[in-house]
Scaffold this motif. Sequence first.
Motif, PDB file in Angstrom:
ATOM      1  N   PRO A   1      -8.004  -2.788  -4.273  1.00 46.65           N
ATOM      2  CA  PRO A   1      -6.796  -3.001  -4.850  1.00 46.65           C
ATOM      3  C   PRO A   1      -6.207  -4.403  -3.981  1.00 46.65           C
ATOM      4  CG  PRO A   1      -6.892  -0.713  -3.961  1.00 46.65           C
ATOM      5  CD  PRO A   1      -8.298  -1.483  -3.761  1.00 46.65           C
ATOM      6  N   LEU A   2      -5.255  -5.025  -4.876  1.00 48.54           N
ATOM      7  CA  LEU A   2      -4.972  -6.393  -4.319  1.00 48.54           C
ATOM      8  C   LEU A   2      -3.221  -6.263  -4.213  1.00 48.54           C
ATOM      9  CD1 LEU A   2      -6.240  -9.213  -4.624  1.00 48.54           C
ATOM     10  CD2 LEU A   2      -5.394  -9.317  -6.958  1.00 48.54           C
TER      11      LEU A   2
ATOM     12  N   ARG B   1      -4.840   4.750 -12.425  1.00 45.63           N
ATOM     13  CA  ARG B   1      -5.476   3.838 -11.520  1.00 45.63           C
ATOM     14  C   ARG B   1      -5.592   2.408 -12.117  1.00 45.63           C
ATOM     15  NH1 ARG B   1     -11.599   4.389 -10.565  1.00 45.63           N
ATOM     16  NH2 ARG B   1     -11.082   1.993 -10.438  1.00 45.63           N
ATOM     17  N   ARG B   2      -6.187   1.648 -11.304  1.00 49.40           N
ATOM     18  CA  ARG B   2      -6.316   0.203 -12.030  1.00 49.40           C
ATOM     19  C   ARG B   2      -7.036   0.138 -13.244  1.00 49.40           C
ATOM     20  NH1 ARG B   2      -7.638   0.631  -7.091  1.00 49.40           N
ATOM     21  NH2 ARG B   2      -9.824   0.096  -7.223  1.00 49.40           N
TER      22      ARG B   2
ATOM     23  N   GLY C   1       3.116   1.941  -3.117  1.00 45.68           N
ATOM     24  CA  GLY C   1       2.489   2.369  -4.459  1.00 45.68           C
ATOM     25  C   GLY C   1       2.080   1.325  -5.439  1.00 45.68           C
ATOM     26  N   LEU C   2       2.588   0.040  -5.106  1.00 49.50           N
ATOM     27  CA  LEU C   2       2.427  -0.896  -6.184  1.00 49.50           C
ATOM     28  C   LEU C   2       0.706  -1.360  -6.038  1.00 49.50           C
ATOM     29  CD1 LEU C   2       3.270  -2.853  -8.275  1.00 49.50           C
ATOM     30  CD2 LEU C   2       4.359  -4.313  -6.499  1.00 49.50           C
ATOM     31  N   MET C   3       0.180  -1.344  -4.808  1.00 53.57           N
ATOM     32  CA  MET C   3      -1.090  -1.941  -4.651  1.00 53.57           C
ATOM     33  C   MET C   3      -2.306  -0.993  -5.366  1.00 53.57           C
ATOM     34  SD  MET C   3      -2.432  -3.556  -0.964  1.00 53.57           S
ATOM     35  CE  MET C   3      -4.104  -4.236  -1.056  1.00 53.57           C
ATOM     36  N   TYR C   4      -2.293   0.317  -5.259  1.00 53.41           N
ATOM     37  CA  TYR C   4      -3.226   1.056  -6.070  1.00 53.41           C
ATOM     38  C   TYR C   4      -3.533   0.926  -7.457  1.00 53.41           C
ATOM     39  CZ  TYR C   4      -6.102   5.006  -7.022  1.00 53.41           C
ATOM     40  OH  TYR C   4      -7.260   5.840  -7.247  1.00 53.41           O
ATOM     41  N   ILE C   5      -2.319   0.387  -8.158  1.00 50.96           N
ATOM     42  CA  ILE C   5      -2.616   0.051  -9.547  1.00 50.96           C
ATOM     43  C   ILE C   5      -2.610  -1.582  -9.980  1.00 50.96           C
ATOM     44  CG2 ILE C   5      -1.744   2.007 -10.423  1.00 50.96           C
ATOM     45  CD1 ILE C   5       1.017   0.250 -10.852  1.00 50.96           C
ATOM     46  N   PHE C   6      -3.134  -2.429  -8.660  1.00 53.42           N
ATOM     47  CA  PHE C   6      -2.990  -3.865  -8.879  1.00 53.42           C
ATOM     48  C   PHE C   6      -4.326  -4.301  -8.418  1.00 53.42           C
ATOM     49  CE2 PHE C   6       0.316  -7.351  -7.870  1.00 53.42           C
ATOM     50  CZ  PHE C   6      -0.495  -8.311  -8.345  1.00 53.42           C
TER      51      PHE C   6
ATOM     52  N   ALA D   1       0.799  -1.129   0.157  1.00 52.70           N
ATOM     53  CA  ALA D   1      -0.110   0.303  -0.061  1.00 52.70           C
ATOM     54  C   ALA D   1       0.950   1.297   0.211  1.00 52.70           C
ATOM     55  CB  ALA D   1      -1.022   0.031   1.312  1.00 52.70           C
TER      56      ALA D   1
END
Lengths: 404, 466
Positions: A164-165, A232-233, A152-157, A149
């Motif tokens: 988010p994942l 975003r995702r 910064g990797l989670m927001y686009i995952f 989180a």
Amino acid sequence: MTPPALDGVSVLDLTHCVAGPYCTRLLAGFGADVLKIEPPGGERGRRMAPFFRDEPGPDSSLPFAYLNTGKRGMTLNLKTAEGRGILRSLLPEADVLVENFAPRVMPSLGLDYAALREIAPHLVMVSISNFGQTGPYRDYKAADIVEYALGGLMYIFGAYDREPLKHAWNQAQFKAGTDAASATLMALYHQRMTGGRTVGQGQRVDVSIQEAVASGLRDVVNNYTYTGAVRRRQPNHSGDMQRLRATADGYLLPNPGLGSGLNWDSFVEFLGLPELDDDRFRTPSARLVNAEELGRILDEYFIGQNKYDMFYGSHRRRFIFGVIQSPEETLNDPQFAHRDYFVEAEHPVMGRLKFPGVPFSMEATPWQAGNPAPAIGQHNGQVLGRRLGYTAAQQAQLRSQGVI
Amino acid sequence: MDSRFRGNDGNGGNGGGPLRGVRVVEMGQLIAIPFAMKLLADMGAQVIRLESTGRLESYRSDSVYRNEIHGEFWNRGANFYEQNRNKLGITLDLGRSEGLELLRRLIAVSDVFAENFTPRVIKNFGLEYSELRRIKPDIIMVSSTGYGFSGPWANFGATGPATEGASGLAYTTGYRGGPPVMAEIPYVDYTAGEHTVFAVMAALMSRLRTGQGQFIDVSQTQAAAATIPEALLDFAANGREPVRIGNADPVMAPHGCYPCAGQDRWIVIAVADDSEWQGLCRVMGRQDWAADRHFSGSLGRWRLREELDAMLAEATAPWDAHRLMAALQAAGVPAGAVLDSKDLLFDPHLRQRGFYEVVRHHPSTGMPPLPYAGRPWKLSETPAVPPEPAPLMGEHNDFVLRELLGLTADEVARLEGEGVIGYAPADPRPVQRPSLDEQVRQGRMLRYETDFPEQVSRAYPPPPES
């Protein structure tokens, strides 16, 4: 015969769980002498799931066995003055000390860098922590998901319209462990260039798990700095050519790699789908307009295919399809087999087991599978007796006092 | 002086980085090798990035500053700048024997040759290790490929998602009951790059002792597989196929991502023990949860994890994600706001640590100084070099050919005239991006801000001219 790449490098390993042990595991795999120092009850990583036959026990954690192969092990209670004294006496002959405690712990034990440097100016002290040794989040608590989180990797995952994942398991910690191993060698290279152990220049290395994640995001922050846009995702258009498709036996990434010298016509010919030989699909913009129809055709096609047939077939034509493999398929994949990736090793509790092996191969100085992960305190006698000269009676006393 | 030129002067002193004196020739593309070599360049290695004017790297033609694709757009690409900081740049046409010969001469005065093309390409150019060691006996060569330099899949091209799939990582990741999910960036390229830095450092350490170079064969898939021992060993030892469990954890509960106030705002919370659970209940103002015996003990919470997730998602929804993070952390609960790209850049912690570094661009680009992600390590005595931007196309042709290879100005001019070297792509084709309004409409971007240059330069003022 070339000696191992890190022959002659001596590492004191105070780490636990994943990030620190993976760092020292990489060092051990290329020939460093790593002495793992645990508290007398064993470090927390011995309690990491999954376990061999699902039976928890100090020597049956599968990730622990993997992460600590090739190391020697001793116990020391660093909360006792004697324990700290023993650690200090090991410093002059060490090149590197690695720890991944919360940042307040080493100073609270009187083992901050300034103190260690007094004893061993050549020492490379590597500290891996959730957020680094400085800054307002320094003492924040984390787990791998918190690093995803705040890194910064989670927001686009994950899915556009869902939460988010994160990746399964402990990716953030593995990244930081790898980075720490690299930074260790950079500092050690400098120590060797300035005279080596005893006279060379040591230093403090501060590795942040959050920054390990945030340094590998490609176009996230620069979307904002270059255009002012917040990414975003991504919505998952059914006609997206990069999308995962279900096959009869699993999943395939039928990304043709269009644009790099490959064209739509040859792709259509390879699939044998004449209905795609149509202006509605020939150009990227046409495919966007007719995405739903395209997606339906591709989904219907791939669900009837075998993923490995498609994967091999595509590469014969120099398309670059990818295949989603389960662990079982990975363990049996002919490429891994050709490269002897999985190494069968004997473990005192688990017997013979296939372990993931070397992440890369070095021709002249190969990876060493090494001895199985040490049992708690397995090399106490070797280190205290042979190296430091404690008699059997003295060692028994240390044990009764809870120092080892 | 531009810190990149100092790389090989061999005289100690501060500011040179620990790798001062190491020269790298990089024939890289996209991320796996360029990212790794950037990290070496940051720490003082002199990295010479080879490019082709005939085959324009896609990172030069895409995502250009402000989406303005006029003029020399290939010198304004975000991803090229991201991956190539602190490197020197040269162009050589390897299709011409003279271009290839110059590359070989450059390798002969270098320490490391790094590339990430398929083995087929490298062998066609005669650049495999057995050839290179003849021209530089102690060269360290590193090849990074999707599946490895040898074996039945050696020549299979691969993308980041493909290696994420082949390694087993994708299979284990995804929402409960759903298909595998992969990162929306070439995630494994970074995993491989991180391992590549370590491998090159190990080879340099070895060479220091023995004087010998060697060949390093990085399989991106192997590097990724090395980071999922939990899944691979669970199968090898217990015969268990992984089940995709979303953000759940095999032990902790609650453990997940919960909605907060605002558009697409989230917080993650990971509770490992009773004291963290009590802290969570206190902050959420739910003493009834704290008192509920069903939720005491990790195992009890884990059994009721789906119920807990639903309760928690309702409770977090009115909160601001950052305020909730601060409140939970103050109560000793591991929690983190899910940061978006702007949050990251303006994050007070990362700012205080100086994680993003401001780089001045070449005046010809017309770009202002901009911050870029730094490195996950800080070395107290031999810090990173002051950041210099990625090279313009062919920017250092003259320096490299004349200073390092001893060519004359006339010879360099002749090479340019004959097209062996160049300063612009032969066929400049920019990638046309939809307008930002269109990208927001398509859902690819959350929003955009027109005053971003002012916001960025206020938070990250340009460094003083050196």
